[in-house]
Design an enzyme around this catalytic site. Structure first.
Site, PDB file in Angstrom:
ATOM      1  N   VAL A  49      -1.672  -0.238   7.940  1.00  0.00           N
ATOM      2  CA  VAL A  49      -0.947   0.009   9.188  1.00  0.00           C
ATOM      3  C   VAL A  49      -1.613  -0.713  10.357  1.00  0.00           C
ATOM      4  O   VAL A  49      -0.935  -1.325  11.190  1.00  0.00           O
ATOM      5  CB  VAL A  49      -0.826   1.523   9.458  1.00  0.00           C
ATOM      6  CG1 VAL A  49      -0.295   1.806  10.864  1.00  0.00           C
ATOM      7  CG2 VAL A  49       0.063   2.166   8.403  1.00  0.00           C
ATOM      8  N   GLU A  50      -2.928  -0.648  10.437  1.00  0.00           N
ATOM      9  CA  GLU A  50      -3.647  -1.221  11.585  1.00  0.00           C
ATOM     10  C   GLU A  50      -3.584  -2.742  11.629  1.00  0.00           C
ATOM     11  O   GLU A  50      -3.353  -3.314  12.688  1.00  0.00           O
ATOM     12  CB  GLU A  50      -5.115  -0.785  11.579  1.00  0.00           C
ATOM     13  CG  GLU A  50      -5.342   0.636  12.038  1.00  0.00           C
ATOM     14  CD  GLU A  50      -5.234   0.812  13.537  1.00  0.00           C
ATOM     15  OE1 GLU A  50      -4.501   0.074  14.214  1.00  0.00           O
ATOM     16  OE2 GLU A  50      -5.886   1.722  14.058  1.00  0.00           O
ATOM     17  N   SER A  51      -3.838  -3.396  10.504  1.00  0.00           N
ATOM     18  CA  SER A  51      -3.980  -4.858  10.545  1.00  0.00           C
ATOM     19  C   SER A  51      -3.197  -5.595   9.477  1.00  0.00           C
ATOM     20  O   SER A  51      -3.216  -6.826   9.470  1.00  0.00           O
ATOM     21  CB  SER A  51      -5.459  -5.226  10.389  1.00  0.00           C
ATOM     22  OG  SER A  51      -5.897  -4.918   9.068  1.00  0.00           O
TER      23      SER A  51
END
Length: 175
Positions: A49-51
């Site tokens: 999700v983050e990167s």
């Protein structure tokens, strides 16, 4: 009929699911998860999700690397775990980013008594803000009341990580 069965198999197959939910940096994720007692599949979901597993990712706010850690947070964590000569550029090294991010997530999980929903909200929105929301009754910390979180970005982040976590458990649960 055979074509329909093949289509159903592909849509439910872990092989296809693993294409959309890769487990890159698995060795580093599993090592950090074991060291800090965090489910590696939760770490993988957070990274997805983050990167999107892009080690050079930088957010508009300045968060860096796979787990999108702010340099100030990373410096605090680095001091806690004994990294010497910390530099924000180290956040682009997967092993270091994963270790620092996992320690931070573990710290949040401990702070919020293992509540993944609250810990993920704090990972995104900040421990102080989330703590205030809980203290002031703005949010009760429950998944079913996620809409109470004042920041849409944080609400969406928690939901997306938990959705990805469910997929990672489905596709890699028996690793």
């Amino acid at each position: 009929m055979l074509l329909l069965l093949l289509a159903i198999y592909l849509l439910t197959s872990p092989l296809l699911g693993r294409l959309f939910y890769p487990f890159h940096y698995r060795e580093q994720i599993e090592a950090a998860g074991e060291k800090y007692r965090v489910d590696p599949l939760l770490i993988a979901a957070l990274i997805k999700v983050e990167s999107g597993f892009r080690r050079e990712a930088v957010s508009s706010q300045g968060a860096r690397g796979l787990m999108q850690i702010m340099p100030e947070t990373a410096e605090w964590v680095a001091g806690k775990i004994g990294y010497r000569d910390f530099s924000p550029e180290l956040l682009f090294q997967p092993e270091i980013n994963i270790e620092l991010g996992t320690y931070y997530l573990a710290d949040l999980l401990q702070l919020f008594q293992g509540n993944r929903v609250v810990a993920l909200a704090a990972y995104n929105g900040g421990r102080g803000k989330v703590g205030r929301w809980l203290e002031e009754g703005v949010w009760d910390g429950r998944l079913e009341n996620l809409e109470q979180i004042p920041y849409r970005e944080t609400r969406d982040f928690v939901y997306r990580v938990l959705q990805a976590y469910a997929r990672y458990r489905q596709y890699y649960g028996n690793r």
